[in-house]
Structure formats: structure tokens, C-alpha cells
Design a protein around this motif. Structure first.
Motif, PDB file in Angstrom:
ATOM      1  N   GLY A 159      59.557  20.597  54.183  1.00 53.03           N
ATOM      2  CA  GLY A 159      59.446  21.328  55.450  1.00 53.03           C
ATOM      3  C   GLY A 159      60.602  22.291  55.653  1.00 53.03           C
ATOM      4  N   GLU A 160      61.805  21.843  55.308  1.00 56.35           N
ATOM      5  CA  GLU A 160      62.981  22.714  55.428  1.00 56.35           C
ATOM      6  C   GLU A 160      62.850  23.957  54.564  1.00 56.35           C
ATOM      7  OE1 GLU A 160      67.186  22.349  53.311  1.00 56.35           O
ATOM      8  OE2 GLU A 160      66.990  20.881  54.950  1.00 56.35           O
ATOM      9  N   GLN A 161      62.408  23.746  53.316  1.00 52.28           N
ATOM     10  CA  GLN A 161      62.262  24.862  52.396  1.00 52.28           C
ATOM     11  C   GLN A 161      61.183  25.832  52.860  1.00 52.28           C
ATOM     12  OE1 GLN A 161      64.325  25.459  49.773  1.00 52.28           O
ATOM     13  NE2 GLN A 161      63.273  27.447  49.720  1.00 52.28           N
ATOM     14  N   GLN A 162      60.108  25.309  53.403  1.00 55.50           N
ATOM     15  CA  GLN A 162      59.027  26.171  53.876  1.00 55.50           C
ATOM     16  C   GLN A 162      59.470  27.036  55.055  1.00 55.50           C
ATOM     17  OE1 GLN A 162      55.979  23.184  54.596  1.00 55.50           O
ATOM     18  NE2 GLN A 162      54.827  23.830  52.762  1.00 55.50           N
ATOM     19  N   ILE A 163      60.195  26.442  55.997  1.00 58.25           N
ATOM     20  CA  ILE A 163      60.660  27.199  57.162  1.00 58.25           C
ATOM     21  C   ILE A 163      61.625  28.302  56.732  1.00 58.25           C
ATOM     22  CG2 ILE A 163      62.024  27.077  59.286  1.00 58.25           C
ATOM     23  CD1 ILE A 163      60.866  24.247  59.672  1.00 58.25           C
ATOM     24  N   LEU A 164      62.577  27.960  55.864  1.00 61.17           N
ATOM     25  CA  LEU A 164      63.539  28.955  55.396  1.00 61.17           C
ATOM     26  C   LEU A 164      62.845  30.073  54.617  1.00 61.17           C
ATOM     27  CD1 LEU A 164      66.492  26.642  54.268  1.00 61.17           C
ATOM     28  CD2 LEU A 164      66.400  28.124  56.290  1.00 61.17           C
ATOM     29  N   THR A 165      61.834  29.709  53.838  1.00 58.70           N
ATOM     30  CA  THR A 165      61.086  30.720  53.082  1.00 58.70           C
ATOM     31  C   THR A 165      60.348  31.665  54.027  1.00 58.70           C
ATOM     32  OG1 THR A 165      60.811  29.261  51.182  1.00 58.70           O
ATOM     33  CG2 THR A 165      59.264  31.103  51.381  1.00 58.70           C
ATOM     34  N   CYS A 166      59.710  31.108  55.053  1.00 53.30           N
ATOM     35  CA  CYS A 166      58.974  31.935  56.015  1.00 53.30           C
ATOM     36  C   CYS A 166      59.901  32.895  56.749  1.00 53.30           C
ATOM     37  CB  CYS A 166      58.240  31.047  57.020  1.00 53.30           C
ATOM     38  SG  CYS A 166      56.834  30.149  56.333  1.00 53.30           S
ATOM     39  N   ILE A 167      61.068  32.388  57.173  1.00 55.26           N
ATOM     40  CA  ILE A 167      62.023  33.247  57.873  1.00 55.26           C
ATOM     41  C   ILE A 167      62.535  34.353  56.952  1.00 55.26           C
ATOM     42  CG2 ILE A 167      64.302  33.334  58.965  1.00 55.26           C
ATOM     43  CD1 ILE A 167      63.798  30.461  59.966  1.00 55.26           C
ATOM     44  N   THR A 168      62.956  33.935  55.753  1.00 60.57           N
ATOM     45  CA  THR A 168      63.546  34.894  54.810  1.00 60.57           C
ATOM     46  C   THR A 168      62.551  35.967  54.400  1.00 60.57           C
ATOM     47  OG1 THR A 168      65.028  33.170  53.949  1.00 60.57           O
ATOM     48  CG2 THR A 168      64.716  35.141  52.587  1.00 60.57           C
ATOM     49  N   LYS A 169      61.355  35.559  53.994  1.00 50.97           N
ATOM     50  CA  LYS A 169      60.364  36.539  53.520  1.00 50.97           C
ATOM     51  C   LYS A 169      59.881  37.447  54.646  1.00 50.97           C
ATOM     52  CE  LYS A 169      57.531  35.625  50.197  1.00 50.97           C
ATOM     53  NZ  LYS A 169      56.482  35.098  49.304  1.00 50.97           N
ATOM     54  N   SER A 170      59.759  36.926  55.853  1.00 54.50           N
ATOM     55  CA  SER A 170      59.280  37.736  56.976  1.00 54.50           C
ATOM     56  C   SER A 170      60.230  38.905  57.257  1.00 54.50           C
ATOM     57  CB  SER A 170      59.127  36.877  58.238  1.00 54.50           C
ATOM     58  OG  SER A 170      58.099  35.920  58.067  1.00 54.50           O
ATOM     59  N   PHE A 171      61.528  38.639  57.273  1.00 54.95           N
ATOM     60  CA  PHE A 171      62.502  39.697  57.543  1.00 54.95           C
ATOM     61  C   PHE A 171      62.639  40.645  56.360  1.00 54.95           C
ATOM     62  CE2 PHE A 171      63.728  36.906  60.997  1.00 54.95           C
ATOM     63  CZ  PHE A 171      64.118  37.793  61.996  1.00 54.95           C
ATOM     64  N   LEU A 172      62.753  40.090  55.146  1.00 53.80           N
ATOM     65  CA  LEU A 172      62.963  40.935  53.970  1.00 53.80           C
ATOM     66  C   LEU A 172      61.756  41.812  53.663  1.00 53.80           C
ATOM     67  CD1 LEU A 172      64.867  38.552  51.491  1.00 53.80           C
ATOM     68  CD2 LEU A 172      65.803  40.381  52.933  1.00 53.80           C
ATOM     69  N   LYS A 173      60.567  41.261  53.718  1.00 56.82           N
ATOM     70  CA  LYS A 173      59.360  42.029  53.382  1.00 56.82           C
ATOM     71  C   LYS A 173      59.050  43.089  54.438  1.00 56.82           C
ATOM     72  CE  LYS A 173      58.334  39.887  49.536  1.00 56.82           C
ATOM     73  NZ  LYS A 173      58.347  40.591  48.231  1.00 56.82           N
ATOM     74  N   THR A 174      59.305  42.756  55.691  1.00 50.63           N
ATOM     75  CA  THR A 174      59.031  43.733  56.753  1.00 50.63           C
ATOM     76  C   THR A 174      59.965  44.935  56.650  1.00 50.63           C
ATOM     77  OG1 THR A 174      58.187  42.061  58.287  1.00 50.63           O
ATOM     78  CG2 THR A 174      58.990  44.116  59.242  1.00 50.63           C
ATOM     79  N   TYR A 175      61.240  44.670  56.384  1.00 53.16           N
ATOM     80  CA  TYR A 175      62.219  45.762  56.334  1.00 53.16           C
ATOM     81  C   TYR A 175      62.435  46.323  54.926  1.00 53.16           C
ATOM     82  CZ  TYR A 175      63.682  45.401  61.201  1.00 53.16           C
ATOM     83  OH  TYR A 175      63.706  45.441  62.573  1.00 53.16           O
ATOM     84  N   GLY A 176      61.795  45.727  53.937  1.00 52.85           N
ATOM     85  CA  GLY A 176      61.949  46.228  52.579  1.00 52.85           C
ATOM     86  C   GLY A 176      63.351  45.998  52.028  1.00 52.85           C
ATOM     87  N   CYS A 177      64.006  44.935  52.466  1.00 54.08           N
ATOM     88  CA  CYS A 177      65.347  44.599  51.981  1.00 54.08           C
ATOM     89  C   CYS A 177      65.271  43.543  50.873  1.00 54.08           C
ATOM     90  CB  CYS A 177      66.224  44.118  53.132  1.00 54.08           C
ATOM     91  SG  CYS A 177      66.635  45.434  54.313  1.00 54.08           S
ATOM     92  N   GLU A 178      66.427  43.238  50.276  1.00 58.95           N
ATOM     93  CA  GLU A 178      66.447  42.346  49.108  1.00 58.95           C
ATOM     94  C   GLU A 178      67.117  41.010  49.359  1.00 58.95           C
ATOM     95  OE1 GLU A 178      68.439  44.704  46.201  1.00 58.95           O
ATOM     96  OE2 GLU A 178      66.769  46.126  45.975  1.00 58.95           O
ATOM     97  N   ARG A 179      68.098  40.967  50.293  1.00 58.27           N
ATOM     98  CA  ARG A 179      68.849  39.726  50.498  1.00 58.27           C
ATOM     99  C   ARG A 179      69.055  39.460  51.989  1.00 58.27           C
ATOM    100  NH1 ARG A 179      74.282  40.575  47.987  1.00 58.27           N
ATOM    101  NH2 ARG A 179      73.923  42.704  48.725  1.00 58.27           N
ATOM    102  N   LEU A 180      69.024  38.189  52.355  1.00 62.65           N
ATOM    103  CA  LEU A 180      69.210  37.790  53.751  1.00 62.65           C
ATOM    104  C   LEU A 180      70.162  36.604  53.827  1.00 62.65           C
ATOM    105  CD1 LEU A 180      66.772  37.526  56.654  1.00 62.65           C
ATOM    106  CD2 LEU A 180      67.841  35.404  55.915  1.00 62.65           C
ATOM    107  N   LYS A 181      71.053  36.658  54.817  1.00 63.88           N
ATOM    108  CA  LYS A 181      71.974  35.536  55.056  1.00 63.88           C
ATOM    109  C   LYS A 181      71.719  34.981  56.453  1.00 63.88           C
ATOM    110  CE  LYS A 181      76.396  36.350  55.660  1.00 63.88           C
ATOM    111  NZ  LYS A 181      77.809  36.668  55.319  1.00 63.88           N
TER     112      LYS A 181
END
Length: 204
Positions: A159-181
């Protein structure tokens, strides 16, 4: 005989004076007509110059208005609001991570966070403190509140990994960026299973 000569001379002088008077009147009339014509020509020329000045002034005003209008368009954040797409990743009923695309006219980071809440990835009580997007470096710095950190820590490994993946991919894919902290109230986010130091990619 003398009387006849005097009479003839008198008639001649009278005719001469009469001719001179007539010539003088004619000359005065001609001079007056020339002056009137010159006045009319000057008047017409003055009107033409005035009209030319007015036309140039109108053209200048139109150009100035166009420059201001173009400048306003350039300064506007919308730029006539080109459509952009929010890519919100969520956990489906089959426990798979899927993507929902939402069209928007004005992209804001809060739209992504609210989209994650709308798709059930996060609860409505969890807050995003800040989100800084660096398009040149292709990085995003996301800071969340302690409630979000506690929620992630309460999940199991999957569950932890899924939530972090959803947050990370949502921001990176929307803005076309490569890394998120992700940080928690400005500090390193520690989950129940890992310490999130540095940046993550969409594939992690």
C-alpha cells in the motif's frame, strides 16, 4: 478757332482720365481675384495638412492599442488558455495502478493534489504544504503535512509503495519532469519501511 481747339483738348483729357479710371478699376479687380484665389489655395492646403495629421494620429493610436493588446496577451498567464492534461494515477478495484486524464485550461499543482484526493489515493484531510516545479532541471519538490506522512506510514509495504507511485507519477507525468522529492513539513519523509532521501523517478 481757339474755342474749338480748347474744346477738343478738353474732350481728349476727359477721355484720357476716363480710360485711366477704368484701367485702375480693372487692375484692382484682377488683383482682388488673385488674392482670393491664393487665400482659397492656402485654405485648401491647410485643410489637407490637417487631415493628414489627423490620419497619422489615428494610425499611431491604432498601433499603440495593438502593442498594448499584444503585451497584455504576453503577460497573461492564460495565453488564451491552451488545453492541458492532468494525469492522475490511482489504484483501481483490481489493485492495479491506472491513469485518469483530466483536461484543464489553467494547470496548477493543487489540481493534481485534489485529483489524487478525488480518485481515493489520499483523504480529503491531507494537505500539500507546497510544490515547486523546476522545468529547467526537470525536478519537483513536494512538501506534505504530517497527516499525509502518518497515513503513508500506516500502510503496509504494498500500500505504501502504491501511494508513493501514484503521487510521484501524477506530478511527474503531468508536468513532464523526471524526478520528484517528497518531504514532510520540510524534513525528510520516513515511511514505515524506508527513508525518502533525494529524488525519485516515475519508475521507482
Amino acid at each position: 478757332m481757339r474755342r474749338i481747339l480748347v474744346f477738343v483738348m478738353a474732350l481728349s483729357l476727359s477721355a484720357m482720365f476716363s480710360g485711366c479710371g477704368s484701367n485702375t478699376d480693372t487692375s484692382e479687380k484682377i488683383t482682388s481675384n488673385v488674392q482670393d484665389t491664393q487665400k482659397e489655395d492656402k485654405k485648401d492646403t491647410s485643410q489637407e495638412k490637417t487631415e493628414q495629421v489627423e490620419n497619422k494620429s489615428e494610425e499611431k493610436d491604432e498601433k499603440n492599442e495593438q502593442v498594448v493588446e499584444d503585451a497584455n496577451k504576453e503577460d497573461s498567464g492564460d495565453h488564451e488558455a491552451q488545453d492541458q492534461i492532468l494525469k492522475i494515477y490511482y489504484i483501481s478495484d483490481s489493485e492495479e495502478i491506472e491513469c485518469a486524464e483530466i483536461r484543464t485550461n489553467l494547470l496548477q499543482t493543487t489540481d493534481i493534489w485534489n485529483g489524487l484526493i478525488g480518485e481515493g489515493v489520499l483523504g480529503g484531510e491531507y494537505k500539500m504544504n507546497s510544490c515547486n516545479v523546476d522545468q529547467e532541471q526537470k525536478t519537483i519538490d513536494l512538501d506534505v503535512d504530517s497527516g499525509t506522512g502518518s497515513y503513508i506510514r500506516s500502510m503496509g509495504t504494498t500500500g505504501e509503495q502504491q501511494i508513493l507511485t501514484c503521487i510521484t507519477k501524477s506530478f511527474l507525468k503531468t508536468y513532464g519532469c523526471e524526478r520528484l522529492k517528497i518531504t514532510e513539513n520540510g524534513q525528510t519523509l520516513e515511511t514505515g519501511h524506508t527513508v525518502l532521501e533525494g529524488y525519485m523517478t516515475a519508475d521507482e
